[in-house]
Design an enzyme around this catalytic site. Structure first.
Site, PDB file in Angstrom:
ATOM      1  N   ASP A 194      -6.470  -3.039  -7.899  1.00  0.00           N
ATOM      2  CA  ASP A 194      -7.067  -3.691  -6.739  1.00  0.00           C
ATOM      3  C   ASP A 194      -7.268  -5.163  -7.055  1.00  0.00           C
ATOM      4  O   ASP A 194      -7.441  -5.538  -8.212  1.00  0.00           O
ATOM      5  CB  ASP A 194      -8.408  -3.050  -6.375  1.00  0.00           C
ATOM      6  CG  ASP A 194      -8.730  -3.317  -4.906  1.00  0.00           C
ATOM      7  OD1 ASP A 194      -8.263  -2.562  -4.049  1.00  0.00           O
ATOM      8  OD2 ASP A 194      -9.395  -4.331  -4.632  1.00  0.00           O
TER       9      ASP A 194
ATOM     10  N   TYR B 229     -14.698 -12.653  -1.057  1.00  0.00           N
ATOM     11  CA  TYR B 229     -15.443 -11.429  -1.422  1.00  0.00           C
ATOM     12  C   TYR B 229     -16.625 -11.747  -2.339  1.00  0.00           C
ATOM     13  O   TYR B 229     -17.676 -11.111  -2.254  1.00  0.00           O
ATOM     14  CB  TYR B 229     -14.512 -10.421  -2.108  1.00  0.00           C
ATOM     15  CG  TYR B 229     -13.646  -9.659  -1.117  1.00  0.00           C
ATOM     16  CD1 TYR B 229     -14.198  -8.666  -0.306  1.00  0.00           C
ATOM     17  CD2 TYR B 229     -12.285  -9.928  -0.986  1.00  0.00           C
ATOM     18  CE1 TYR B 229     -13.422  -7.964   0.599  1.00  0.00           C
ATOM     19  CE2 TYR B 229     -11.499  -9.238  -0.079  1.00  0.00           C
ATOM     20  CZ  TYR B 229     -12.064  -8.254   0.711  1.00  0.00           C
ATOM     21  OH  TYR B 229     -11.303  -7.563   1.607  1.00  0.00           O
TER      22      TYR B 229
ATOM     23  N   ARG C  37      -6.348  11.697  -6.108  1.00  0.00           N
ATOM     24  CA  ARG C  37      -7.565  10.979  -5.731  1.00  0.00           C
ATOM     25  C   ARG C  37      -8.759  11.931  -5.613  1.00  0.00           C
ATOM     26  O   ARG C  37      -9.877  11.600  -6.009  1.00  0.00           O
ATOM     27  CB  ARG C  37      -7.295  10.272  -4.406  1.00  0.00           C
ATOM     28  CG  ARG C  37      -8.416   9.529  -3.775  1.00  0.00           C
ATOM     29  CD  ARG C  37      -8.723   8.246  -4.512  1.00  0.00           C
ATOM     30  NE  ARG C  37      -9.703   7.478  -3.756  1.00  0.00           N
ATOM     31  CZ  ARG C  37     -10.996   7.775  -3.703  1.00  0.00           C
ATOM     32  NH1 ARG C  37     -11.472   8.800  -4.373  1.00  0.00           N
ATOM     33  NH2 ARG C  37     -11.809   7.039  -2.982  1.00  0.00           N
TER      34      ARG C  37
ATOM     35  N   ARG D 266      -3.092   6.642   0.506  1.00  0.00           N
ATOM     36  CA  ARG D 266      -3.469   7.853   1.230  1.00  0.00           C
ATOM     37  C   ARG D 266      -2.396   8.417   2.139  1.00  0.00           C
ATOM     38  O   ARG D 266      -2.490   9.555   2.583  1.00  0.00           O
ATOM     39  CB  ARG D 266      -4.761   7.587   2.023  1.00  0.00           C
ATOM     40  CG  ARG D 266      -5.964   7.494   1.115  1.00  0.00           C
ATOM     41  CD  ARG D 266      -7.145   6.852   1.810  1.00  0.00           C
ATOM     42  NE  ARG D 266      -6.869   5.466   2.117  1.00  0.00           N
ATOM     43  CZ  ARG D 266      -7.782   4.588   2.533  1.00  0.00           C
ATOM     44  NH1 ARG D 266      -9.014   4.968   2.726  1.00  0.00           N
ATOM     45  NH2 ARG D 266      -7.453   3.347   2.785  1.00  0.00           N
TER      46      ARG D 266
ATOM     47  N   ARG E 277       0.811  -1.230   0.000  1.00  0.00           N
ATOM     48  CA  ARG E 277       0.000   0.000   0.000  1.00  0.00           C
ATOM     49  C   ARG E 277       0.842   1.278   0.000  1.00  0.00           C
ATOM     50  O   ARG E 277       0.417   2.305   0.523  1.00  0.00           O
ATOM     51  CB  ARG E 277      -0.957   0.043   1.205  1.00  0.00           C
ATOM     52  CG  ARG E 277      -2.141  -0.900   1.099  1.00  0.00           C
ATOM     53  CD  ARG E 277      -3.222  -0.311   0.192  1.00  0.00           C
ATOM     54  NE  ARG E 277      -4.236  -1.301  -0.119  1.00  0.00           N
ATOM     55  CZ  ARG E 277      -5.368  -1.444   0.555  1.00  0.00           C
ATOM     56  NH1 ARG E 277      -5.643  -0.661   1.558  1.00  0.00           N
ATOM     57  NH2 ARG E 277      -6.226  -2.364   0.203  1.00  0.00           N
TER      58      ARG E 277
HETATM   59  O1  CP3 Z   1       0.336   0.351  -3.186  1.00  0.00           O
HETATM   60  C1  CP3 Z   1      -0.141  -0.791  -3.366  1.00  0.00           C
HETATM   61  O2  CP3 Z   1       0.048  -1.728  -2.554  1.00  0.00           O
HETATM   62  C2  CP3 Z   1      -0.865  -1.086  -4.663  1.00  0.00           C
HETATM   63  C3  CP3 Z   1      -2.260  -0.959  -4.683  1.00  0.00           C
HETATM   64  C4  CP3 Z   1      -3.207  -1.900  -3.963  1.00  0.00           C
HETATM   65  C5  CP3 Z   1      -4.494  -1.483  -3.552  1.00  0.00           C
HETATM   66  N1  CP3 Z   1      -5.199  -2.554  -3.113  1.00  0.00           N
HETATM   67  C6  CP3 Z   1      -4.991  -0.086  -3.652  1.00  0.00           C
HETATM   68  C7  CP3 Z   1      -6.083   0.335  -2.767  1.00  0.00           C
HETATM   69  C8  CP3 Z   1      -3.113  -3.273  -3.668  1.00  0.00           C
HETATM   70  C9  CP3 Z   1      -1.942  -4.213  -3.845  1.00  0.00           C
HETATM   71  C10 CP3 Z   1      -4.390  -3.671  -3.158  1.00  0.00           C
HETATM   72  C11 CP3 Z   1      -4.715  -5.064  -2.794  1.00  0.00           C
HETATM   73  C12 CP3 Z   1      -5.951  -5.330  -2.044  1.00  0.00           C
HETATM   74  N2  CP3 Z   1      -7.186  -4.778  -2.215  1.00  0.00           N
HETATM   75  C13 CP3 Z   1      -6.054  -6.322  -1.034  1.00  0.00           C
HETATM   76  C14 CP3 Z   1      -4.944  -7.229  -0.612  1.00  0.00           C
HETATM   77  C15 CP3 Z   1      -3.992  -6.580   0.309  1.00  0.00           C
HETATM   78  C16 CP3 Z   1      -4.522  -6.342   1.697  1.00  0.00           C
HETATM   79  O3  CP3 Z   1      -4.626  -5.173   2.094  1.00  0.00           O
HETATM   80  O4  CP3 Z   1      -4.801  -7.335   2.393  1.00  0.00           O
HETATM   81  C17 CP3 Z   1      -7.382  -6.304  -0.566  1.00  0.00           C
HETATM   82  C18 CP3 Z   1      -7.956  -7.173   0.539  1.00  0.00           C
HETATM   83  C19 CP3 Z   1      -8.093  -5.333  -1.321  1.00  0.00           C
HETATM   84  C20 CP3 Z   1      -9.533  -4.987  -1.224  1.00  0.00           C
HETATM   85  C21 CP3 Z   1      -9.716  -3.590  -0.777  1.00  0.00           C
HETATM   86  N3  CP3 Z   1      -9.372  -2.468  -1.518  1.00  0.00           N
HETATM   87  C22 CP3 Z   1     -10.277  -3.130   0.441  1.00  0.00           C
HETATM   88  C23 CP3 Z   1     -10.777  -4.045   1.551  1.00  0.00           C
HETATM   89  C24 CP3 Z   1     -10.263  -1.740   0.415  1.00  0.00           C
HETATM   90  C25 CP3 Z   1     -10.866  -0.790   1.425  1.00  0.00           C
HETATM   91  C26 CP3 Z   1      -9.994  -0.560   2.591  1.00  0.00           C
HETATM   92  C27 CP3 Z   1      -9.260   0.757   2.517  1.00  0.00           C
HETATM   93  O5  CP3 Z   1      -8.056   0.774   2.776  1.00  0.00           O
HETATM   94  O6  CP3 Z   1      -9.928   1.788   2.240  1.00  0.00           O
HETATM   95  C28 CP3 Z   1      -9.661  -1.339  -0.799  1.00  0.00           C
HETATM   96  C29 CP3 Z   1      -9.425   0.055  -1.239  1.00  0.00           C
HETATM   97  C30 CP3 Z   1      -8.048   0.426  -1.706  1.00  0.00           C
HETATM   98  N4  CP3 Z   1      -7.248  -0.337  -2.508  1.00  0.00           N
HETATM   99  C31 CP3 Z   1      -7.378   1.657  -1.424  1.00  0.00           C
HETATM  100  C32 CP3 Z   1      -6.140   1.602  -2.083  1.00  0.00           C
HETATM  101  C33 CP3 Z   1      -5.093   2.677  -2.127  1.00  0.00           C
HETATM  102  C34 CP3 Z   1      -7.932   2.808  -0.591  1.00  0.00           C
HETATM  103  C35 CP3 Z   1      -9.027   3.470  -1.345  1.00  0.00           C
HETATM  104  C36 CP3 Z   1      -8.857   4.957  -1.619  1.00  0.00           C
HETATM  105  O7  CP3 Z   1      -7.771   5.499  -1.865  1.00  0.00           O
HETATM  106  O8  CP3 Z   1      -9.907   5.591  -1.620  1.00  0.00           O
END
Ligand code: CP3
Length: 341
Positions: free
Chosen positions: A76, A152, A39, A30, A26
């Site tokens: 994602d 999911y 964003r 943010r 991540r």
């Molecule tokens: O920088 C990185 O790692 C690359 C981008 C990346 C994202 N999601 C961007 C993201 C990666 C590798 C993921 C993988 C992902 N997505 C996983 C596996 C990794 C983990 O955290 O266990 C999972 C379970 C998801 C599903 C997911 N996406 C959820 C549950 C959420 C909401 C939680 C949150 O943090 O808000 C997301 C949203 C998400 N994916 C964000 C980002 C940067 C935040 C959303 C935003 O910026 O508005």
């Protein structure tokens, strides 16, 4: 042209490195003010993921501002269920939400096996990012592991227990296997597409491994992870299964280069269980980055020394929390880059 900083690729293949490479799960997100700026211009998270120019821009941001040794493509894991026929929304401050979920065998029959062209926006973002990176650092591609994607698709949103998804495993195991196989075939097509688009390395995220028992994990998760590992031979692959402490011995037998560890496992015990052939990735508690600078440095050096000088890729044990101070993240990265054995 060769990549200038290929430390992470060499570490992944078990080759000698001058220092431990580092990137952060991540890292594009943010925690970076410049990410929040891009964003804020979007209608939502998905617009960012689906617009290659913007996805490319935020993928490169942490390379410039944190100095990490790799970029990870901004996307994602949930793009796979969507390509199979289950669209999702990312609800602000809540997380993912699926309007339709999988309940019956007819629902599974209706799902398609995704192919790389279905995810053309990810492939385009990868190509743009590679040209934007200009061979500075490698680009990591990724996908969710089949069990986490399955969870999911059944549950329809995040959950503490994923009890609906687990209920499906107990009540309809044969159907569960059908769906897991479809997800696995889609994931292999998707990862092969990412390789063709140019990624240098891949990671599988099994974020919800920890809700399964060891026996269930073997039957419903490892079986499919191992198919993916056998199919991906072109670039190094990391398997990161969060909270899967019970699967470490089996992880050591997978046909992959790197095993990711979360912060709940002991490093030396994990090395023993996984064996010497794999590179290990991780595993700092993301909450360490709330501590003061001196504590961050001290704990980071301790982690580096415990893993040792080779076959380690430094990372957190899970994604960075969005409210962490960017300068604390830089302190973690710099401590790793400055340390010599
Ligand atoms: O920088 C990185 O790692 C690359 C981008 C990346 C994202 N999601 C961007 C993201 C990666 C590798 C993921 C993988 C992902 N997505 C996983 C596996 C990794 C983990 O955290 O266990 C999972 C379970 C998801 C599903 C997911 N996406 C959820 C549950 C959420 C909401 C939680 C949150 O943090 O808000 C997301 C949203 C998400 N994916 C964000 C980002 C940067 C935040 C959303 C935003 O910026 O508005």
């Amino acid at each position: 042209m060769a990549i200038k900083n290929d430390l992470i690729l060499r570490a992944a293949r078990g080759e000698k490195v001058e220092r431990t490479p580092v990137w952060l799960m991540r890292q594009a997100g943010r925690v970076l003010p410049e990410y929040r700026k891009v964003r804020a211009k979007m209608k939502g998270f998905k617009e960012l993921v689906e617009t290659p120019e913007f996805a490319c821009e935020v993928t490169i941001q942490p390379v410039d501002s944190l100095g990490v040794d790799a970029a990870i493509i901004f996307s994602d894991i949930l793009v796979i269920p969507e390509a199979m026929g289950l669209p999702f929304q990312m609800i602000e401050a809540k997380g993912p939400w699926f309007e339709k979920t999988v309940k019956t065998s007819a629902d599974i029959a209706q799902l398609r096996i995704a192919e790389a062209p279905d995810l053309h926006y990810v492939m385009d973002a990868i190509k743009l990012t590679i040209s934007g990176l200009n061979n500075r650092v490698p680009l990591i591609g990724f996908a969710g592991a089949p069990w986490t994607i399955f969870a999911y698709m059944i549950e329809g949103s995040g959950s503490k227990t994923f009890s609906q998804a687990k209920k499906f495993l107990y009540a309809q195991p044969a159907l569960a296997h059908q769906l897991l196989q479809k997800i696995t075939d889609s994931t292999i097509n998707y990862l092969k597409g990412q390789i063709a688009a140019g990624v240098d390395m891949l990671q599988l995220f099994d974020s919800w491994a920890g809700v399964l028992s060891p026996e269930q994990y073997d039957e419903f998760a490892m079986k499919y992870i191992s198919q993916i590992c056998n199919a991906i031979t072109e670039v190094p692959l990391t398997v990161f299964a969060k909270d899967a402490h019970f699967a470490r011995v089996s992880m050591g037998k997978l046909n992959c280069n790197v095993i990711g560890l979360d912060w709940t496992v002991d490093i030396l015990e994990s090395r023993k269980m996984i064996g010497d052939s794999k590179t290990l990735q991780g595993n700092m508690d993301p909450c360490l980055l709330y501590a003061d600078y001196a504590t961050i440095k001290k704990e980071t050096v301790k982690m580096l020394k415990t893993f040792g000088p080779q076959k380690h890729i430094a990372n957190l044990g899970h994604g960075i929390y969005p409210d962490i101070d960017k300068d604390k993240v830089i302190c973690f990265v710099d401590t790793i880059k400055e340390f010599r054995f």
